[in-house]
Scaffold this motif. Structure first.
Motif, short mmCIF file in Angstrom:
data_model
loop_
_atom_site.label_atom_id
_atom_site.label_comp_id
_atom_site.label_asym_id
_atom_site.label_seq_id
_atom_site.Cartn_x
_atom_site.Cartn_y
_atom_site.Cartn_z
N VAL A 209 -8.09 5.63 -3.11
CA VAL A 209 -6.95 4.85 -4.04
C VAL A 209 -7.15 3.49 -3.36
CG1 VAL A 209 -4.46 4.42 -3.86
CG2 VAL A 209 -5.29 6.54 -4.04
N VAL A 210 -7.22 2.57 -4.07
CA VAL A 210 -7.78 1.11 -3.90
C VAL A 210 -6.78 0.14 -4.50
CG1 VAL A 210 -9.51 -0.78 -4.17
CG2 VAL A 210 -10.07 1.92 -3.81
N GLY A 211 -6.03 -0.62 -3.93
CA GLY A 211 -5.16 -1.69 -4.45
C GLY A 211 -3.81 -1.11 -4.44
N GLY A 212 -2.96 -2.02 -5.14
CA GLY A 212 -1.63 -1.81 -5.12
C GLY A 212 -0.67 -2.13 -3.80
N ASP A 213 0.56 -1.99 -3.54
CA ASP A 213 1.39 -2.22 -2.36
C ASP A 213 0.85 -1.25 -1.39
OD1 ASP A 213 4.05 -1.20 -1.17
OD2 ASP A 213 3.94 -3.53 -1.46
N HIS A 214 1.02 -1.58 -0.17
CA HIS A 214 0.81 -0.43 0.96
C HIS A 214 1.49 0.81 0.84
CE1 HIS A 214 -0.95 -3.75 3.21
NE2 HIS A 214 -0.71 -3.67 4.32
#
Length: 181
Positions: free
Chosen positions: A70-75
């Protein structure tokens, strides 16, 4: 169905959170990756959990024998992926490389904030094994107490300590190998 039929819509889903106010009562309908919150007296309270699209997608890909990243997005985005992996592979560990401990119970009243992801992972993913945190330089006393409450399950390597070790001549590789033991 539209997302499956039209390649331009691939990966899209539907979410809904709605409220009906009727005769002094509130009715809440909820499905998908959205959440409903109540704001009252200066505090935010989460009313619903998302039906994590990320969790379901990762779970399906793992069942198909795939390796998932999973890469990116909010923490908070990786939470669903971490939960799915821990369910499939109980005892799996996490290498958390970050400047922040991310173990706040909530940040400005928000339980799923960027500052709370590791708190949620540790508190809500019982099948998770060891968590090794590296590079940590920003944290609160409460976060350190929370992480410490897990004993050897959570090992935190602080940035300043690594800096001192590097200055003494310890190699970066030696520090990494020590952290992952």
């Amino acid at each position: 169905d539209a997302a499956q039929a039209n390649p331009n819509l691939a990966g899209m889903g539907t979410t809904l959170t709605s409220m009906l106010f009727h005769r002094g009562r509130v009715f809440l309908a909820h499905v998908g990756d959205s959440r409903a919150y109540l704001y009252r007296d200066g505090k935010v309270q989460q009313l619903t959990d998302d039906h994590s699209w990320v969790h379901e997608q990762v779970k399906a890909q793992l069942a198909a024998g795939k390796i998932v990243g999973v890469v990116g997005g909010d923490h908070s985005t990786p939470f669903g992926a971490i939960r799915a992996v821990a369910e499939r592979y109980p005892g799996v560990g996490i290498l958390h490389i970050d400047a922040h401990l991310d173990c706040r119970a909530a940040f400005e009243g928000f339980e799923w904030s960027h500052a709370s992801v590791m708190h949620n992972v540790l508190a809500k993913t019982p099948k998770l094994g060891r968590v090794v945190q590296v590079g940590i330089r920003d944290f609160s006393e409460d976060e350190v107490k929370f992480a410490g409450s897990f004993g050897p399950r959570v090992v935190t390597h602080f940035d300043d300590v690594w800096g001192e070790e590097l200055a003494r001549g310890t190699s970066f590789m030696a520090l990494v190998q020590q952290a992952l033991r």
